[in-house]
Design a protein around this motif. Sequence first.
Motif, PDB file in Angstrom:
ATOM      1  N   GLN A   1      -9.959  11.356 -19.856  1.00  0.00           N
ATOM      2  CA  GLN A   1      -9.569  12.079 -18.602  1.00  0.00           C
ATOM      3  C   GLN A   1      -9.918  13.796 -19.018  1.00  0.00           C
ATOM      4  O   GLN A   1     -10.655  14.341 -18.568  1.00  0.00           O
ATOM      5  CB  GLN A   1      -8.425  11.918 -18.093  1.00  0.00           C
ATOM      6  N   CYS A   2      -8.734  14.229 -19.714  1.00  0.00           N
ATOM      7  CA  CYS A   2      -8.627  15.700 -19.777  1.00  0.00           C
ATOM      8  C   CYS A   2      -9.967  16.091 -20.743  1.00  0.00           C
ATOM      9  O   CYS A   2     -10.350  17.284 -20.828  1.00  0.00           O
ATOM     10  CB  CYS A   2      -7.464  16.178 -20.191  1.00  0.00           C
ATOM     11  N   ARG A   3     -10.227  15.430 -22.103  1.00  0.00           N
ATOM     12  CA  ARG A   3     -11.278  15.812 -23.079  1.00  0.00           C
ATOM     13  C   ARG A   3     -10.564  17.039 -23.715  1.00  0.00           C
ATOM     14  O   ARG A   3     -11.614  17.405 -24.483  1.00  0.00           O
ATOM     15  CB  ARG A   3     -12.489  16.347 -21.833  1.00  0.00           C
TER      16      ARG A   3
ATOM     17  N   GLY B   1      -7.541  16.664 -25.707  1.00  0.00           N
ATOM     18  CA  GLY B   1      -6.585  16.043 -26.493  1.00  0.00           C
ATOM     19  C   GLY B   1      -5.186  16.227 -25.884  1.00  0.00           C
ATOM     20  O   GLY B   1      -4.056  15.932 -26.576  1.00  0.00           O
TER      21      GLY B   1
ATOM     22  N   CYS C   1      -4.108  14.665 -22.418  1.00  0.00           N
ATOM     23  CA  CYS C   1      -3.517  13.488 -21.417  1.00  0.00           C
ATOM     24  C   CYS C   1      -3.241  12.303 -22.360  1.00  0.00           C
ATOM     25  O   CYS C   1      -2.268  11.418 -21.982  1.00  0.00           O
ATOM     26  CB  CYS C   1      -4.495  13.457 -20.433  1.00  0.00           C
ATOM     27  N   GLY C   2      -4.022  11.979 -23.605  1.00  0.00           N
ATOM     28  CA  GLY C   2      -3.635  10.921 -24.122  1.00  0.00           C
ATOM     29  C   GLY C   2      -4.284   9.471 -23.574  1.00  0.00           C
ATOM     30  O   GLY C   2      -4.199   8.543 -24.189  1.00  0.00           O
TER      31      GLY C   2
ATOM     32  N   CYS D   1      -7.338   8.612 -23.723  1.00  0.00           N
ATOM     33  CA  CYS D   1      -8.462   8.034 -24.621  1.00  0.00           C
ATOM     34  C   CYS D   1      -7.628   7.637 -26.143  1.00  0.00           C
ATOM     35  O   CYS D   1      -8.520   7.025 -26.904  1.00  0.00           O
ATOM     36  CB  CYS D   1      -9.382   8.996 -25.101  1.00  0.00           C
TER      37      CYS D   1
ATOM     38  N   CYS E   1     -11.890  12.240 -27.974  1.00  0.00           N
ATOM     39  CA  CYS E   1     -12.336  13.502 -27.238  1.00  0.00           C
ATOM     40  C   CYS E   1     -12.178  14.629 -28.133  1.00  0.00           C
ATOM     41  O   CYS E   1     -12.909  15.731 -28.021  1.00  0.00           O
ATOM     42  CB  CYS E   1     -11.669  13.544 -25.994  1.00  0.00           C
TER      43      CYS E   1
HETATM   44  S1  FES Z   1      -9.342  12.340 -23.005  1.00  0.00           S
HETATM   45 FE1  FES Z   1      -7.135  13.393 -22.785  1.00  0.00          FE
HETATM   46  S2  FES Z   1      -6.561  13.225 -24.781  1.00  0.00           S
HETATM   47 FE2  FES Z   1      -8.661  12.286 -24.795  1.00  0.00          FE
END
Ligand code: FES
Length: 356
Positions: free
Chosen positions: A295-297, A299, A301-302, A304, A335
């Motif tokens: 999602q956030c890419r 690090g 949101c968690g 991934c 990510c």
């Molecule tokens: S996409 Fe959000 S922590 Fe990796």
Amino acid sequence: MTKTFTGVSKAPADGGKQFLRVKSVTEHFPGLKTFVFEADGVHTEKLAPQRAGNYIAITADAGESRVTRAYTLASSPKEAEGGIYISTVKKAGILSSRLVDGLRVGDVIEASRPDGKFVYDPARDCAHIVGVAGGAGITSMLSMAKAAEEGSEPYSMTLFFCVQNAYEFLFKDVLDGMRSGRVRVVYVVENDAPEWAESGVFTRELLHRYVGEECTLFACGGDALYRHIAGELAGDGLVRNMKFSANSVTDREDEEGRVFTLTVHLAGRKYAIPARAAETVMVAMERAGLAALSQCRVGECGFCRSVVLGGAFTAHPAHDKRSEEDKAAGIIHPCCTYPESDMDIVVPADPAAEVL
Ligand code: FES
């Protein structure tokens, strides 16, 4: 199955996904467009709430890959409540180029709910905030200014909008129309500044000329701007704390051109794919067409969060937000993790995607 502009999704909107229809498109210059999105009315009846400074993550098929990228929102909480999100996209990279070149009014895309940590926190931040926007970084700053103007956030705001040339000011009509007295906009231009703008760049002197009370500084506009602000304001007593909008994690230098084998356990299957040392594990999976969740890419949101069964890696130092417990348990965020050897990992699957 739901066919969208950006691909086919097997799941209708659930708690984490929304289907958005393009309501209007504005081209500012070649390669820079603003999209207004609304609920598609089929799978998504009502847009999820948005806070000022949030992003949405758009997921799409791009060639053989399925990719997700985060886009900051320029809309305000009340605009979202009224049924629209607004986002400005610059043509750069595979998904952004596809959106700028091909996304039309009426097309439907798949996106996350608004999310992100670049938001005001009354327990941490001052009642007056300073925004510093560099170029297209105005989007999240505009969202925060709108929130102050409409009263959906409690702060007042001084916004320094910095560009190289005056024609680069986006949304100037919207900013100039703010009359509540809660938002003050200072335009700053490097080259040939008009009389209504300050000439030069953002400086400590400029801050003190316009702001006379303790403040929290939010900045959006890229690493060069952040380094400049941090250097300019080091030890300054007026700024209690600073928050910089996170940039996406990019490739790193790897002069040896190393390529490893990444063994991925995904949705009950096992894949062996090539992973370049220069790219993140997430990018390697996307290039291979694997529908790993992200999602956030950056690090944060968690989404991934994955388990390492074997192999060596390096986490991007500025984006490694893992807890000590996660590190000890062999958890990584693909990510923002680069491979240093062959690796074996277990990753979460995107529930809205077809597993290849
Ligand atoms: S996409 Fe959000 S922590 Fe990796």
